[in-house]
Design a protein around this motif. Structure first.
Motif, mmCIF file in Angstrom:
data_model
loop_
_atom_site.group_PDB
_atom_site.id
_atom_site.type_symbol
_atom_site.label_atom_id
_atom_site.label_comp_id
_atom_site.label_asym_id
_atom_site.label_seq_id
_atom_site.Cartn_x
_atom_site.Cartn_y
_atom_site.Cartn_z
ATOM 1 N N ASP A 1 0.805 -1.222 0.000
ATOM 2 C CA ASP A 1 0.000 0.000 0.000
ATOM 3 C C ASP A 1 0.841 1.277 0.000
ATOM 4 O O ASP A 1 0.307 2.378 0.189
ATOM 5 N N MET A 2 2.136 1.146 -0.207
ATOM 6 C CA MET A 2 2.942 2.361 -0.373
ATOM 7 C C MET A 2 2.941 2.778 -1.840
ATOM 8 O O MET A 2 2.781 1.965 -2.749
ATOM 9 N N LEU A 3 3.138 4.063 -2.043
ATOM 10 C CA LEU A 3 3.178 4.619 -3.389
ATOM 11 C C LEU A 3 4.593 4.460 -3.961
ATOM 12 O O LEU A 3 5.574 4.697 -3.261
ATOM 13 N N VAL A 4 4.683 4.046 -5.208
ATOM 14 C CA VAL A 4 5.969 4.062 -5.904
ATOM 15 C C VAL A 4 5.860 5.080 -7.049
ATOM 16 O O VAL A 4 4.861 5.132 -7.757
ATOM 17 N N VAL A 5 6.901 5.882 -7.193
ATOM 18 C CA VAL A 5 6.881 7.006 -8.139
ATOM 19 C C VAL A 5 8.145 6.954 -8.995
ATOM 20 O O VAL A 5 9.254 6.883 -8.459
ATOM 21 N N GLY A 6 7.972 7.003 -10.302
ATOM 22 C CA GLY A 6 9.115 6.957 -11.210
ATOM 23 C C GLY A 6 9.588 8.346 -11.621
ATOM 24 O O GLY A 6 8.797 9.294 -11.691
ATOM 25 N N TYR A 7 10.892 8.444 -11.882
ATOM 26 C CA TYR A 7 11.498 9.697 -12.363
ATOM 27 C C TYR A 7 12.283 9.393 -13.638
ATOM 28 O O TYR A 7 13.048 8.435 -13.685
ATOM 29 N N MET A 8 12.111 10.231 -14.622
ATOM 30 C CA MET A 8 12.875 10.055 -15.856
ATOM 31 C C MET A 8 14.274 10.635 -15.721
ATOM 32 O O MET A 8 15.193 10.225 -16.409
ATOM 33 N N GLY A 9 14.402 11.611 -14.840
ATOM 34 C CA GLY A 9 15.700 12.195 -14.576
ATOM 35 C C GLY A 9 16.028 13.361 -15.483
ATOM 36 O O GLY A 9 15.902 13.264 -16.702
ATOM 37 N N ILE A 10 16.427 14.444 -14.875
ATOM 38 C CA ILE A 10 16.927 15.576 -15.652
ATOM 39 C C ILE A 10 17.751 16.449 -14.723
ATOM 40 O O ILE A 10 17.364 16.700 -13.577
ATOM 41 N N GLY A 11 18.906 16.850 -15.214
ATOM 42 C CA GLY A 11 19.756 17.730 -14.425
ATOM 43 C C GLY A 11 19.927 19.044 -15.160
ATOM 44 O O GLY A 11 20.114 19.066 -16.372
ATOM 45 N N PHE A 12 19.853 20.140 -14.438
ATOM 46 C CA PHE A 12 19.971 21.453 -15.081
ATOM 47 C C PHE A 12 20.641 22.401 -14.109
ATOM 48 O O PHE A 12 20.233 22.506 -12.948
ATOM 49 N N GLY A 13 21.657 23.082 -14.609
ATOM 50 C CA GLY A 13 22.338 24.049 -13.757
ATOM 51 C C GLY A 13 22.977 23.427 -12.530
ATOM 52 O O GLY A 13 23.030 24.046 -11.480
ATOM 53 N N GLY A 14 23.429 22.185 -12.690
ATOM 54 C CA GLY A 14 24.130 21.539 -11.589
ATOM 55 C C GLY A 14 23.259 20.730 -10.657
ATOM 56 O O GLY A 14 23.767 20.146 -9.691
#
Lengths: 109, 425
Positions: free
Chosen positions: B353-366
């Motif tokens: 019952d925990m939420l899992v969340v995906g990230y595509m990833g992006i880095g900007f300005g460090g």
């Protein structure tokens, strides 16, 4: 394997002084691969084919990669992802750019 | 439930060594050991999946169309977009352009009776193009679709490039579609299309979460402000690409992309304003490029995310004091937050019952790229959440979609062209 491009070649391609300087360096594909894994893979992908709205870089030769990265480092707009590329290229040295070009041009023909 | 939150550093160290097929041991006695396998590869930007109870998996590819993986592993290509071949049917009006294309997919809760499947896609049937929710009937042997009905045909699409980061046409479509298992209503997430006026507009459907029935009519209980389109459930969003329903009360929870700062998790309620308003000459701001302040004040250069957030907040409480407060803000970073799901089944141990969340990833300005899946424990009142990193039993990537399968496994789609199955050993 290390790769070498001469200033004469750069001049022949119409690239600027900075490109000519960079192209006079030897590119190290192994170092480029490590840099690619750190800076590039999350948008261009493990095979360079591009993902989402990020373009493919397959089939690009070393001169093209060097020229583009130098353009981004110089804050020249090249397409909608320029802001991101400005950020990613701003601290790349000439050597790192040539290393990336050596890797990309050989790994993703 | 007393949950075990794993320290970020430990998880990062474990995940860094992960490869497909590698098992990750339990980081604590109460958490499961995970394994993974590749379900499909060599896809083109897989965007979403939806399952039948027997394990049949519908999936979309952004620039190709809708396909289905049968229970035996065979794949049938059902509905192609313009310029594709190899599909049973082709809809030449459906197209991809930048971030736009065929995005979400959902299966009707009464599929056994009506055989309805739904997709969210860009279409040229109306000028200058729109995003649509399209309903189709799937045949008995799951090899073709028919009886197309566009149940929503007026979600904005960005037709022209603009002077913004990622400013090509086709930007910010949202695109996730999910049926609420409690009410049976269909939720549709949309994006602001880089148009400053859209998120707070009562008549434009961009920057919203819509709630409709299977025919596209407004759901009972929607409570938007007077004069708003009755299909609007919540508004004032930027670009919503994740939605899931909390176990038990089926409350909708969303993820929302931030603009160089502040990805958000929000627990929705009818009529809520998420507080995104990128219009020029608002909240002390002046003119902005092409009338969209979303990346201002310094859209081409790195900047302290906190300063940027103060100038162009994701949730503007000064202008909208009653705006819906986010449960979580990703430490003020924008890292391409996307698909999400609730882990279902006691095999997940303390993570059930925990939420899992995906990230595509992006880095900007460090800022750090941040490709990962997070485990989140969202407070019942929606006011806060605890997050930790999910220990990947596989390599990382651009995590576009996360969906629970009927077998109790978590299926994840990566922009790299792969769909993986993550399960408990």
């Amino acid at each position: 394997m290390r790769m070498l491009w001469g200033a004469a070649l750069a001049a022949g391609l119409g690239l600027g002084v900075a490109a000519a300087t960079a192209l006079a360096l030897e590119g190290d594909p192994a170092a480029g691969e490590a840099r690619y894994a750190e800076n590039c893979v999350n948008c261009h992908g493990r095979t360079g084919r591009g993902m989402a709205s990020f373009p493919s870089i397959q089939g690009r030769d070393a001169e093209f990669i060097v020229d583009r990265l130098l353009s981004y480092r110089a804050r020249e707009m090249v397409g909608a992802n320029s802001a991101l590329m400005f950020s990613l290229s701003e601290e790349l040295t000439d050597q790192q750019i040539v290393d990336l070009a050596a890797f990309i041009s050989t790994a993703f023909p | 439930m007393n949950r075990q939150i794993i320290p970020w550093s430990l998880c990062a160290a474990v995940a860094a060594g992960g490869l497909t097929g590698l098992s990750i041991g339990a980081a604590a006695a109460s958490t499961p050991s995970l394994t993974s396998s590749t379900v499909l590869s060599d896809l083109q930007d897989p965007w979403d999946m939806a399952f039948l109870p027997d394990g049949t998996m519908f999936f979309t590819e952004k620039c190709r169309g809708l396909s289905v993986r049968h229970e035996n592993g065979d794949v049938a290509h059902l509905l192609g977009m313009e310029g594709t071949d190899g599909f049973a049917e082709t809809a030449e009006d459906l197209f991809c352009d930048g971030q736009a294309g065929m995005l979400g997919v959902a299966v009707d809760p009464e599929f056994d009776d009506n055989r309805f499947v739904y997709i969210y896609s860009a279409s040229r049937l109306s000028e200058p193009g729109s995003n649509r929710v399209v309903r189709m009937v799937v045949n008995e042997d799951l090899t073709g679709v028919s009886d197309r009905t566009d149940i929503i045909d007026d979600i904005p699409y960005k037709p022209q490039a603009s002077d913004h980061p990622f400013g090509d046409s086709g930007a910010h479509n949202g695109g996730r579609i999910r049926f609420n298992p409690g009410s049976g209503n269909l939720y549709v997430t949309t994006g602001d299309t880089h148009a400053g006026h859209v998120p707070q507009s009562g008549t434009e459907l961009g920057g919203k979460v819509l709630r409709v029935d299977r025919n596209g009519n407004a759901a009972e209980g929607n409570a938007p402000p007077e004069g708003f389109d009755a299909r609007i459930y919540t508004y004032g969003h930027r670009n919503v690409q994740g939605i899931a329903f909390r176990p038990g009360d089926h409350t909708a929870v969303i993820s929302e992309h931030g603009p160089w700062h502040t990805d958000e998790i929000n627990v929705l309620f009818a009529g809520a304003n998420s507080g995104w308003d990128p219009r020029p000459n608002m909240a002390g701001r002046g003119d902005c490029p092409d009338d969209y302040c979303g990346y201002s004040p310094n859209q081409m250069e790195g900047m302290d995310p906190a300063e940027r957030a103060a100038w162009m907040p994701m949730t503007d409480f000064e202008t909208y004091p009653d705006a819906m407060a986010p449960a979580w803000e990703n430490n003020q970073l924008s890292q391409g937050i996307s698909g999400m799901a609730y882990l279902a089944g006691d095999q997940w141990g303390d993570w059930e019952d925990m939420l899992v969340v995906g990230y595509m990833g992006i880095g900007f300005g460090g800022t750090p790229v941040g490709q990962r899946i997070d485990l989140m424990d969202v407070a019942e009142d929606g006011s806060s959440a605890e997050a930790s990193e999910f220990p990947l039993p596989m390599g990382s990537g651009r995590f576009r979609s996360l969906v629970m399968g009927p077998d109790g496994a978590l299926y994840v789609a990566l922009d790299e062209g792969e769909i993986h199955r993550i399960s408990v050993e």
